[in-house]
Design an enzyme around this catalytic site. Structure first.
Site, PDB file in Angstrom:
ATOM      1  N   LYS A 177       0.834  -1.201   0.000  1.00 55.24           N
ATOM      2  CA  LYS A 177       0.000   0.000   0.000  1.00 55.24           C
ATOM      3  C   LYS A 177       0.872   1.255   0.000  1.00 55.24           C
ATOM      4  O   LYS A 177       0.599   2.221  -0.741  1.00 55.24           O
ATOM      5  CB  LYS A 177      -0.939  -0.015   1.218  1.00 55.24           C
ATOM      6  N   GLN A 223      -4.481  -1.422   9.674  1.00 55.08           N
ATOM      7  CA  GLN A 223      -4.406  -2.766   9.102  1.00 55.08           C
ATOM      8  C   GLN A 223      -5.008  -3.797  10.065  1.00 55.08           C
ATOM      9  O   GLN A 223      -4.654  -3.838  11.246  1.00 55.08           O
ATOM     10  CB  GLN A 223      -2.938  -3.113   8.786  1.00 55.08           C
ATOM     11  N   ASP A 268     -10.863   2.907   3.737  1.00 58.07           N
ATOM     12  CA  ASP A 268     -11.128   1.459   3.675  1.00 58.07           C
ATOM     13  C   ASP A 268     -12.628   1.195   3.536  1.00 58.07           C
ATOM     14  O   ASP A 268     -13.030   0.096   3.160  1.00 58.07           O
ATOM     15  CB  ASP A 268     -10.631   0.786   4.965  1.00 58.07           C
TER      16      ASP A 268
END
Ligand code: NAP
Length: 283
Positions: A53, A97, A120
């Site tokens: 990412k 995460q 997200d």
């Protein structure tokens, strides 16, 4: 092979080139899109994901911050970090995460992220926006699947889509996105009685389970579009999806490979969401 391949790497390259161009345009207006990635603990898979990412940010010209914290970080300390990033003007997207260590309530942390920076798309406000058709961030994996369908010019209106899996991050948002495009949607899960009877009726199948060979050739209607979200390891330790690719490719109309299918699209859509978060500041 009769099926045509939907190449997630090639589509990602195209979409990321567009992101790069828009990042350059935004920079000319004095804004550099910024993503903060927060990793707690040393889960090896998570380390790979966060590296990818951050690299995608670098490749597209975005600013990124990677915060690595030990697994002993307390929930309160993590919430304080999220709060600081919510107020950081150089950051337009925040990604914590998952999975988090067991002593941290992941949902509480997700709800602490400002919905304006929830790239997200896991915040309850983002989920509600998707459900009601309001603007908001879409979860990156199902969003990437929708882009794959768009890339082949697939018309979903009136089609029957079967989604296998009902997680909050893949299956459920996937079903809502397909519904929004006027597909008739069936959601299957571990208690579904006759999966094959349902998948055989499907024009589009999305497999998001996390088990090898959930979808085999005898379960697919000729010409169906098959999107494989699963990430598993085969007996040789190689990455594979939920779909028996070698069998299903002989009957499907379109199919995504693993690797090189949905995986790269997930990161690409994270870049798109982060960029669009920053673009909202000037629109
Ligand atoms: P998850 O939270 O474990 O959900 C799996 C779903 O599959 C559940 O809804 C479960 O049903 C259902 N299921 C389990 N066994 C089944 C069966 N035999 N038949 C039908 N449904 C069954 O997983 P997830 O987070 O959604 O992820 C799914 C897969 O996608 C994993 O392999 C994950 O690694 C992968 N993934 C890939 C990406 C990517 O970028 N490529 C991104 C995210 C996830 P119940 O609800 O009844 O338990």
């Amino acid at each position: 092979m009769t099926a045509q391949l939907i190449d997630g790497n090639a589509l990602s390259r195209q979409l990321r080139a567009d992101v790069s161009a828009r990042v350059t345009a935004l920079k000319a207006k004095g804004i550099t899109p910024g993503l903060a990635v927060v990793l707690v603990g040393d889960n090896p898979a998570s380390q790979v994901y966060v590296r990818n990412k951050v690299k995608a940010c670098e490749d597209t010209g975005m600013h990124s911050v990677l915060e690595r914290w030990p697994a002993t970080l307390s929930e309160a300390e993590l919430l304080a970090r999220v709060d600081a990033l919510n107020h950081d003007k150089t950051i337009h997207g925040i990604l914590v995460q998952l999975p988090l260590p067991a002593h941290i309530d992941a949902q509480k942390v997700i709800e602490a992220i400002s919905p304006a920076k929830d790239v997200d798309g896991f915040h309850i406000a983002s989920a509600g926006a998707l459900m009601t058709g309001m603007p908001g961030f879409w979860p990156c994996t199902p969003y990437g699947c929708m882009k794959m369908l768009e890339s082949i010019g697939y018309e979903l209106k009136g089609k029957h889509a079967v989604v296998i899996g009902r997680s909050n991050i893949v299956g459920k948002p996937m079903a809502l996105m397909l519904l929004q495009q006027n597909a008739t949607v069936t959601i299957c899960h571990s208690a579904t009685k006759d999966l094959k009877a349902l998948t055989l009726q499907a024009d589009v199948i999305v497999a998001a389970v996390g088990k090898r060979n959930v979808l085999t050739v005898d379960m697919v209607k000729p010409g169906a579009v098959v999107l494989d979200v699963g990430m598993n390891r085969n007996d040789e330790g190689k990455l594979c999806g939920d779909v028996d690719f070698d069998g299903v490719k002989e009957i499907a109309g379109w199919i995504t490979p693993v690797p090189g299918g949905v995986g790269p699209m997930t990161i690409t859509m994270l870049m798109v969401n982060t960029l669009e978060s920053a673009e909202r500041l000037v629109s």
